[in-house]
Structures are given as structure tokens and as C-alpha cells.
Write a protein that holds these residues in place. Structure first.
Motif, PDB file in Angstrom:
ATOM      1  N   CYS A  51       0.840  -1.196   0.000  1.00  0.00           N
ATOM      2  CA  CYS A  51       0.000   0.000   0.000  1.00  0.00           C
ATOM      3  C   CYS A  51       0.873   1.243   0.000  1.00  0.00           C
ATOM      4  O   CYS A  51       1.738   1.407   0.871  1.00  0.00           O
ATOM      5  CB  CYS A  51      -0.924  -0.009   1.217  1.00  0.00           C
ATOM      6  SG  CYS A  51      -1.976   1.448   1.347  1.00  0.00           S
ATOM      7  N   TRP A  58      -2.526   6.589  -0.110  1.00  0.00           N
ATOM      8  CA  TRP A  58      -3.461   5.989  -1.065  1.00  0.00           C
ATOM      9  C   TRP A  58      -4.123   4.812  -0.374  1.00  0.00           C
ATOM     10  O   TRP A  58      -3.449   3.964   0.213  1.00  0.00           O
ATOM     11  CB  TRP A  58      -2.702   5.537  -2.309  1.00  0.00           C
ATOM     12  CG  TRP A  58      -3.561   5.293  -3.514  1.00  0.00           C
ATOM     13  CD1 TRP A  58      -4.866   5.640  -3.685  1.00  0.00           C
ATOM     14  CD2 TRP A  58      -3.159   4.652  -4.727  1.00  0.00           C
ATOM     15  NE1 TRP A  58      -5.315   5.267  -4.918  1.00  0.00           N
ATOM     16  CE2 TRP A  58      -4.291   4.663  -5.589  1.00  0.00           C
ATOM     17  CE3 TRP A  58      -1.978   4.083  -5.180  1.00  0.00           C
ATOM     18  CZ2 TRP A  58      -4.255   4.121  -6.864  1.00  0.00           C
ATOM     19  CZ3 TRP A  58      -1.938   3.544  -6.461  1.00  0.00           C
ATOM     20  CH2 TRP A  58      -3.062   3.567  -7.302  1.00  0.00           C
ATOM     21  N   ASP A  59      -5.446   4.738  -0.433  1.00  0.00           N
ATOM     22  CA  ASP A  59      -6.167   3.721   0.329  1.00  0.00           C
ATOM     23  C   ASP A  59      -6.289   2.394  -0.403  1.00  0.00           C
ATOM     24  O   ASP A  59      -6.880   1.448   0.116  1.00  0.00           O
ATOM     25  CB  ASP A  59      -7.573   4.234   0.701  1.00  0.00           C
ATOM     26  CG  ASP A  59      -8.378   4.665  -0.527  1.00  0.00           C
ATOM     27  OD1 ASP A  59      -7.836   4.552  -1.647  1.00  0.00           O
ATOM     28  OD2 ASP A  59      -9.521   5.122  -0.351  1.00  0.00           O
ATOM     29  N   ARG A  60      -5.721   2.257  -1.584  1.00  0.00           N
ATOM     30  CA  ARG A  60      -5.790   0.992  -2.332  1.00  0.00           C
ATOM     31  C   ARG A  60      -4.664   0.056  -1.909  1.00  0.00           C
ATOM     32  O   ARG A  60      -3.561   0.479  -1.596  1.00  0.00           O
ATOM     33  CB  ARG A  60      -5.710   1.250  -3.834  1.00  0.00           C
ATOM     34  CG  ARG A  60      -6.974   1.839  -4.440  1.00  0.00           C
ATOM     35  CD  ARG A  60      -6.850   1.880  -5.960  1.00  0.00           C
ATOM     36  NE  ARG A  60      -6.665   0.526  -6.524  1.00  0.00           N
ATOM     37  CZ  ARG A  60      -6.478   0.295  -7.832  1.00  0.00           C
ATOM     38  NH1 ARG A  60      -6.418   1.333  -8.679  1.00  0.00           N
ATOM     39  NH2 ARG A  60      -6.332  -0.919  -8.279  1.00  0.00           N
ATOM     40  N   LEU A  86       0.295   2.838 -10.924  1.00  0.00           N
ATOM     41  CA  LEU A  86       0.781   4.209 -10.770  1.00  0.00           C
ATOM     42  C   LEU A  86       1.133   4.865 -12.110  1.00  0.00           C
ATOM     43  O   LEU A  86       1.202   6.092 -12.202  1.00  0.00           O
ATOM     44  CB  LEU A  86       2.016   4.225  -9.864  1.00  0.00           C
ATOM     45  CG  LEU A  86       1.767   3.987  -8.369  1.00  0.00           C
ATOM     46  CD1 LEU A  86       3.095   3.954  -7.613  1.00  0.00           C
ATOM     47  CD2 LEU A  86       0.862   5.067  -7.782  1.00  0.00           C
ATOM     48  N   LEU A  95       2.239  11.513  -9.446  1.00  0.00           N
ATOM     49  CA  LEU A  95       2.514  11.612  -8.015  1.00  0.00           C
ATOM     50  C   LEU A  95       2.856  13.049  -7.672  1.00  0.00           C
ATOM     51  O   LEU A  95       3.638  13.701  -8.368  1.00  0.00           O
ATOM     52  CB  LEU A  95       3.669  10.677  -7.630  1.00  0.00           C
ATOM     53  CG  LEU A  95       3.433   9.180  -7.840  1.00  0.00           C
ATOM     54  CD1 LEU A  95       4.691   8.393  -7.474  1.00  0.00           C
ATOM     55  CD2 LEU A  95       2.260   8.691  -7.024  1.00  0.00           C
TER      56      LEU A  95
END
Length: 839
Positions: free
Chosen positions: A456, A460-462, A474, A479
Motif C-alpha cells: 500500500c 493511497w487507500d488501495r 501508478l 505523483l
């Protein structure tokens, strides 16, 4: 020894920690040996003598470091910033724990002390042991903030010297004890006044001095030895098979069976692998704990008559860690293969000991040769396997990270992924930032958390199941870090034997990795020049891409002969010489003569048992001739057609391993073959019976551009390996070092692999390399006709064919193609039959 825990679970006894003796316990869930080592963080199995640099008589040991620009230098081996990922995150704890380990092994005589052969050496041993006790107590005084005299009053020096020495003192008379205590008191007072009070030594310096002295007193400190019941050395191409030998021996290598010891293997961080034969008396007396060193003089006198019979042989060097290409294990049997095709096969006393042995070699390999590669899957740390699968670097220093990004990135968006040097469960994504104002490029680091099997990116919550999945996702985003924006496009993967702070330099190490990695000199032509009179041309064997191939003989002159001596020249005709292959550059390709010589130069600078040897180059008038080694059974594709019924999957695996060994050698020299195919692999030994293995050699050819597909094998593991090798991006393909290892694993698991289909063969396709010239038939205005024997089996049983070749100076290609189409449509007994085209 403290009492062990009573509950269920895994309990690891740590006999030296900052809190004294204790157990490391894991009582629920699953845990790997690697996780236990991380938690312990104080176990130091891999040791390099003179890492402190205090012994001028031993080679220096250091880590790779960047000094100026991109020049490599050396940094201290135990530099905390480079090793914190291996130990507890407490400053200087690694050196402290190593010091405690050294004290434990010195006092308890875990390691063998130096041999005492005279009264003078015995006296020196006693004095240095007392000096070690002074260092021991001084270190304790500095840690507690006390004076050395105060600590010496509370802690007896007898607890700081080898137990056998303390036991010997306890048996001395009263006056001798007084004298020894007075000597020690003088040591303490002198050391306090002239060293401690003047601040000449700090805590670290005392620890380094203690360990340095221990290395001198105990030659076995930091060294591991293994007693084995059988040891054989052989060349990988001598005909015997390590796999079959190991399989046959498996029945007698049970863990409950202990065969007599015949050899001893020693593994050291600075000298690699050594071995020697041992007598049965020596082997039986080889215990783990040291006998009383003060009884040496008495024992020597009692056993002087037996010295010649029981003295062990001298140690023989086998290889250094960077020389190893792969390790195989079957039960208690281990096979170590090296870059130069040498093998050591040993039978250990148990499968556990065999795994311990190869685990030690595997770890030393990563410390000295390639930080991202493992030699044997059975003992590979899970984290290393995970890193290889995800393209993760180890905890590299920032300067090496930036150097790699700048070196390998030609466009914006270059990145690499590495483990953190501070948090062992954190991964760092480093992205190159090319500054628009022309200033020096920099890189930005983004943190990635590794939780169980998920990855993780912070912020970022993924969550993702692999690093490749995360980085691929990505690539569709930008970013942000403050006002800066970064794109993730090209991943810089770890390269074979890549230099960084993760590798250790050892001065004077006896291995060939450094010379293997030196690039070949391609600016000058280097090959042996063979005179015209030294070669004799034989029959035509076939045609290459731009050459005609003939059999021949190379007339070898005697070592004491004068090459201009008329007598020797006149007698050349009487010598049979050695059989060779002559490759004569076609007259129509004179424009590539320089490239022809460059190929010969390149091949003359590489040397490997599975590469065809080039004797040299000869110029005969307008003919340019390359003289190559003759390989008896010819191309592999021809051999497989002739011996299809006799070739087994085991045979194919052995050939594949030999080929991978040759390509791995080329890879260490940063060379690409360009056309690895069956016609460029020559069979030197058939190996079709069970008593001998095949032997092949790879010859250098040209690059190819044609594409094709391979038949898919029934084994999923082999299919996966083939898929990896066919990956479009070259940097994502496995190195040949990895291919070697995976072939071995697949070979042991799947002995009966076979392809699931056979590719279609076009009968009208003729290959010019199978043409053997017989005579010229005629020549017209547009073309020339020659009679050839088309002999794909290379046994003289082929068919005679007339080959019509269009002259290059005539460009009537359209008329030529029309004639071919007409011949194809005609079928009559009195009309020349069209057979096909040459490729």
C-alpha cells in the motif's frame, strides 16, 4: 543456561543479548525462520575477519561506497546506516552484540584457540588472555560509568578468561595465584592511567580491539567447518551426472545414518570454500567445544609418535562465493557448481546439516557477489524470493539509488523500488526528477507499507497483491509532493552482480568475478594469426550465412621450433595436425571483412568449456579464413533428428543447463550472443547411454530478426520459465544465472517433461548450411548452377540437388521469380523438377 519456556510454540535460545541469556518465543500462528532471525536481530552467522581493519597482516574488508562522481571506494563494513535493516534499530547494537558473542565464545572456548607448541607460546597465550580480561572489564566500566579498578574489584578476572585457563589457575599453589593476581592488577592500573584516563580508547575501540585480539588467539573465530562422509571433485563436462549420483546416493543419506567422516569443509567470509581429507582419528576427535589448551604441551609429548599418522592434510582451495553459479540438494547430498564448470559433490551427515551448509554459502554469495540472487530455492529466504519476483532492490544508499536512476534512465519517469534501511517492513519508491533549469537531477522517495501479503502506497487507500501491480497502476497517475509532480514510467530493475553498499569488498579475494566482469577490448583486433602453410583444406561441409564451411587440419608446430626454419617448413606436409573447421568468407561479402575479423577477435577473447574455441584467422590471397575447433557430432538440430528416439527429457535438461552456463558466462562479460538456436549448438559428446552425459558447445553467429513460437511443454513451471524468457522488455527477462537455477529446480521435479505438439515443417524449405558442394555444372548469363549434396543428417545419405543461384550483378529478380512460378506448375518426367528455395 536459563530454564526453557514450558508452553507450546517455537523457542529460540539466545545465549548472548543485551539483557543476558533468554529465549525468543513464538507461541501462536505461523512464523518463518527468516522472521525469527529478524526478531532476534542479534544472530551474526556471516563473519568477515579483519572487518575492523586493525590487523595489518590480513586483507582489508569493506563495503562498496561512492567516493567521487561514480568512482567506487570502500566504507566500514559495520557502518550502522548500512546494517540497521539487519539488526535491532538501536544505535551500535550490532557491534555490541558481536562483542558479547565474542566474549561468550572466548570464555567458553566455543572456538578453537591457536595451537600452543612451546613454553614461550604458552606464556604469551596467558598474557594475552589476561589482556583480553582487561579489555572485557574496561568495556563494562565504560558502560556503567565506573572506574576500571572498581569493576575489577567486583568482577573476578577469572570470569573473563578461558575456562580451562581459570581451571588451571585454581589448581596452582598459593604463591603462583598471588603472582598472577599481582600481574593482572598491574595490567589494570597501567591500562587505566595510560589509556582510559587519557581518552585514547572509547567503547567502540575497546570492542574492536577485543575482537581483533580474539581473531589472533582463535584462528577458528568466524569460521564454520563441516565434516562430510564423502567428497568428490569433478569437471562438469567429465561425463558423469551430479543429478544421477545424488539420486542414487539418496538411499544411504538418511538422517538416522551417520557414515564415517572422510573430509572436512571450511567456509570463511574472506577465503571462500576450502576442503581437506581427514583421518578417522582426527574426525572422531573433532568436537564442537575446545579441549583444554593448557594441556597441549603434555598431549604433544605423549602423542609425538602418532603425529605423522594423524596430522590432517593442508586445506585446498575450491572456490570463492562469486564463482558459484548454482547449488543442488537432494536429501543430505549437495552439489556445488562453479563458473569454470568445476563441481564439488558432498554427502553430509543429515539433510538438516546439508541445508545449513548451503544456506551459509547462499548468504555469503549475496554479501559478496549479487545481493539480489539466491543459489538454491530450498534455502532461499522468503524475502529474497519475494524481492526477485517483484523487482525489489535491497536497502541501497541514496547515492547508489540516484546513480542507478541517472545511468539507466534516458527519459522522464524512471523509478526503482527498494527496501528501507530503517524500517524492515517498509518499501521505498524512488522516482527521478529531471530539473528543467539544468541543475543536477535529484530523486523523490515515496513510502510503501508492506502488510502481510499486501502493498500500500502511503496516502493511497488501495492495496495491491504485488509490487508490480502497484507500480503498473501508478503509471496512469501523477505523483505529487508539494509543488513537484512525478510520473512513474520505466522501472529500473536489479542487475546481475550490481555494485552497491549491499556488497562487500575483500582485498585479495581469490575469485574470477572481477576479471569476468571486465569488458572485452573491442577497439583492437586480437586473435592468433595462422599462416597459410599451417592449414590444410578438406571437403566442403556446408554453407553459413556469409561463409563456406570446410573440414580441415591445423598443423601444429613444436614448442621449440623456429617458425622460419626451412627444415620445419618442408616437413609440415608430413604432419597430420589437429582436425578443425575452416570458415571461408564468401567472395561476394568482401565488404564485411572487417566485421568478420571483429567476430574472430571477440571469440578469441572469451573462453568457456561450452563455447566453441577459435584457433585464429588465416589470410590466403583474397580468402579470409576463420579456424575453429572441430566438434564431432555437429549441429544439435541435425543430431536431434537422427537420434530422436534415444533422446530423453533428462538429456535435454542437461544440454539446456550447459547452454545456460555458457550464456551466463557471456552475460558476466556484458555480451549478447544474438542467435541462440539449435543450428548454432554443436554436440561434442552424444551421451545417449546412462553412463555418460552429453556435452555441447555454442558457436557465435549473427543476429536474427525472424519471429516464431515454441511448443508449449506439459510442465507449468517450464512453461512459466519460457514465458519469462520471451518477455518483450529485455530488462524484465531473467538473467541466465536465474535460468540455471530454475532449470535445475524443474529438472528435479519433472523428469519426464515432453512437448505437447510438433511444429509443422515446410518440405520446400531448404537450408543452405546443409549443402555440400560436389562440382560446378554450368554458368549462364544470369545465373550459375552447382551440384550439391543436400545432407541435413550430416551422414552422407542426403540427395543430390542442382542449385541455381542468381548472379548478384544482375538485377533480373522479377524474371527470376517468374521462372520459379513456371517450374512449380510443371510436373513431367522430362522436365527438371522444382524442389524448393534455399534459406
Amino acid at each position: 543456561m536459563c530454564e526453557p519456556p514450558q508452553g507450546q510454540g517455537t523457542h529460540v535460545y539466545l545465549f548472548w543479548t543485551k539483557d543476558g541469556e533468554r529465549y525468543l518465543s513464538h507461541t501462536c500462528g505461523e512464523i518463518t525462520a527468516e522472521d525469527l532471525c529478524i526478531l532476534a536481530a542479534e544472530a551474526c552467522r556471516y563473519y568477515f575477519r579483519n572487518w575492523h581493519g586493525l590487523n595489518e597482516k590480513e586483507p582489508n574488508v569493506s563495503r562498496y561506497a561512492l567516493r567521487s562522481g561514480t568512482d567506487q571506494g570502500g566504507s566500514p563494513l559495520l557502518e550502522i546506516t548500512a546494517l540497521e535493516y539487519l539488526v535491532l534499530p538501536v544505535p551500535n547494537l550490532f557491534a555490541s552484540c558481536l562483542s558479547k558473542k565474542a566474549k561468550y565464545e572466548f570464555v567458553n572456548e566455543v572456538v578453537q584457540m591457536e595451537d600452543v607448541q612451546s613454553e614461550e607460546e604458552l606464556s604469551r597465550f596467558k598474557n594475552e588472555s589476561l589482556g583480553m580480561a582487561v579489555l572485557h572489564l574496561s568495556h563494562q566500566a565504560m558502560q556503567t560509568g565506573s572506574t576500571l579498578q572498581d569493576v575489577a574489584k567486583k568482577v573476578s578476572f577469572l570470569r573473563c578468561i578461558p575456562r580451562s585457563f581459570a581451571k588451571h589457575i585454581s589448581k596452582d599453589n598459593f604463591l603462583t595465584k598471588i603472582r598472577i593476581r599481582r600481574v593482572f592488577s598491574d595490567f589494570v592500573q597501567t591500562f587505566q592511567q595510560h589509556t582510559v584516563d587519557k581518552g585514547r580508547l572509547g567503547t567502540h575501540e575497546i570492542m574492536y580491539k577485543y575482537i581483533s585480539t580474539l581473531e589472533h588467539l582463535a584462528p577458528g573465530f568466524g569460521i564454520e567447518s563441516f565434516a562430510v562422509s564423502n567428497l568428490e571433485l569433478r569437471d562438469d563436462g567429465d561425463g558423469s551426472s551430479s543429478y544421477s549420483n545424488m539420486t542414487h546416493a539418496q538411499g544411504v543419506s538418511k538422517d538416522t545414518f551417520r557414515a564415517p567422516t572422510t573430509h572436512e569443509i571450511m567456509v570463511t567470509g574472506t577465503k571462500g570454500i576450502q576442503w581437506r581429507e581427514v583421518s578417522s582419528q582426527k574426525a572422531q576427535a573433532n568436537t564442537y567445544f575446545r579441549n583444554d589448551p593448557l594441556n597441549y604441551m603434555r598431549k604433544t609429548k605423549q602423542q609425538s609418535s602418532q603425529l605423522s599418522a594423524n596430522t590432517p592434510n593442508k586445506w585446498t582451495f575450491f572456490c570463492d562465493f562469486p564463482d558459484i553459479i548454482h547449488i543442488g540438494i537432494t536429501g543430505a547430498n549437495v552439489c556445488i557448481s562453479t563458473q569454470d564448470n568445476h563441481c564439488m559433490e558432498v554427502q553430509m551427515n543429515s539433510s538438516q546439516e546439508a541445508r545449513s551448509f548451503i544456506s551459509l554459502l547462499d548468504g555469503y554469495y549475496r554479501l559478496t557477489a549479487d545481493a539480489h540472487h539466491y543459489l538454491c530455492h530450498e534455502v532461499a529466504p522468503p524475502r529474497v524470493v519475494q524481492s526477485e519476483a517483484n523487482g525489489l532492490h535491497g536497502p541501497m544508499h541514496d547515492d547508489f539509488v540516484l546513480m542507478k536512476l541517472k545511468k539507466e534512465a534516458a527519459e522522464e519517469g524512471a523509478f526503482l523500488v527498494r527496501w528501507s534501511a530503517l524500517d524492515y517492513h517498509r518499501i521505498i519508491l524512488a522516482v527521478l526528477n529531471k530539473n528543467e533549469n539544468g541543475s543536477t537531477p535529484s530523486h523523490k522517495q515515496f513510502r510503501i507499507q508492506h502488510k502481510g501479503s499486501k502493498f500500500c502506497l502511503e496516502g493511497w487507500d488501495r492495496e495491491f497483491s504485488s509490487m508490480k501491480e502497484l507500480t503498473n497502476s501508478l503509471k496512469t497517475f501523477v505523483l505529487k509532493s508539494g509543488s513537484d509532480s512525478f510520473t512513474v514510467k520505466k522501472c529500473c530493475y536489479p542487475r546481475q552482480a550490481e555494485l552497491s553498499n549491499l556488497l562487500i569488498m575483500r582485498e585479495g579475494a581469490k575469485h574470477r568475478a572481477q576479471t569476468d566482469n571486465v569488458l572485452l577490448n573491442m577497439t583492437q583486433l586480437r586473435f592468433h594469426q595462422i599462416k597459410d602453410r599451417e592449414i590444410k583444406q578438406g571437403q566442403h561441409l556446408g554453407r553459413g550465412t556469409r561463409t563456406n564451411i570446410y573440414s580441415g587440419r591445423l598443423l601444429v608446430r613444436g614448442g621449440d621450433s623456429d617458425e622460419d626454419d626451412e627444415f620445419n617448413n618442408n616437413n609440415f606436409a608430413d604432419r597430420k595436425g589437429i582436425q578443425v573447421v575452416l570458415k571461408i568468407l564468401d567472395q561476394s561479402h568482401k565488404d564485411i571483412a572487417l566485421a568478420f575479423f571483429e567476430t574472430a577477435s571477440f571469440m578469441s577473447q572469451v573462453s568457456h568449456s561450452h563455447l566453441v574455441f577459435v584457433h585464429g584467422v588465416s589470410v590466403k590471397g583474397s580468402e579470409n579464413i576463420m579456424v575453429e575447433e572441430f566438434v564431432e557430432f555437429g549441429p544439435l538440430d541435425v543430431f536431434l533428428r537422427k537420434e530422436k528416439a534415444s533422446v530423453t527429457p533428462q538429456w535435454k535438461f542437461i544440454v539446456a543447463k550447459q547452454l545456460a552456463s555458457a550464456l551466463n558466462y557471456l552475460e558476466t562479460k556484458r555480451l549478447v550472443h544474438g542467435n541462440v538456436c539449435a543450428k548454432n549448438i554443436l554436440v561434442a559428446r552424444r551421451g545417449l547411454d546412462h553412463t555418460i552425459t552429453p556435452f555441447v558447445k555454442l558457436k557465435k553467429s549473427t543476429f536474427i530478426s525472424k519471429k516464431g513460437r515454441l511448443a508449449e511443454p506439459s510442465s507449468q513451471e517450464l512453461a512459466s520459465l519460457i514465458s519469462m524468457c520471451l518477455t518483450y522488455e529485455p530488462v524484465e527477462r531473467p538473467s541466465f544465472h536465474i535460468v540455471l537455477r530454475k532449470l535445475k529446480e524443474i529438472m528435479l521435479k519433472n523428469p519426464d517433461i515432453s512437448p505437447s505438439e510438433t511444429l509443422y515443417k515446410d518440405p520446400s524449405m531448404y537450408h543452405k548450411r546443409y549443402l555440400k558442394k560436389m562440382r560446378d555444372l554450368g554458368e549462364g548469363h544470369f545465373g550459375k548452377v552447382t551440384l550439391y549434396l543436400y545432407d541435413p543428417n550430416n551422414d552422407g545419405t542426403g540427395e543430390q540437388v542442382a542449385v541455381k543461384a542468381l548472379k548478384q550483378e544482375n538485377g533480373h529478380v522479377e524474371s527470376w521469380m517468374k521462372e520459379i512460378e513456371i517450374l512449380k506448375s510443371l510436373d513431367h518426367i522430362n522436365i527438371v523438377k522444382y524442389k524448393g528455395c534455399l534459406y
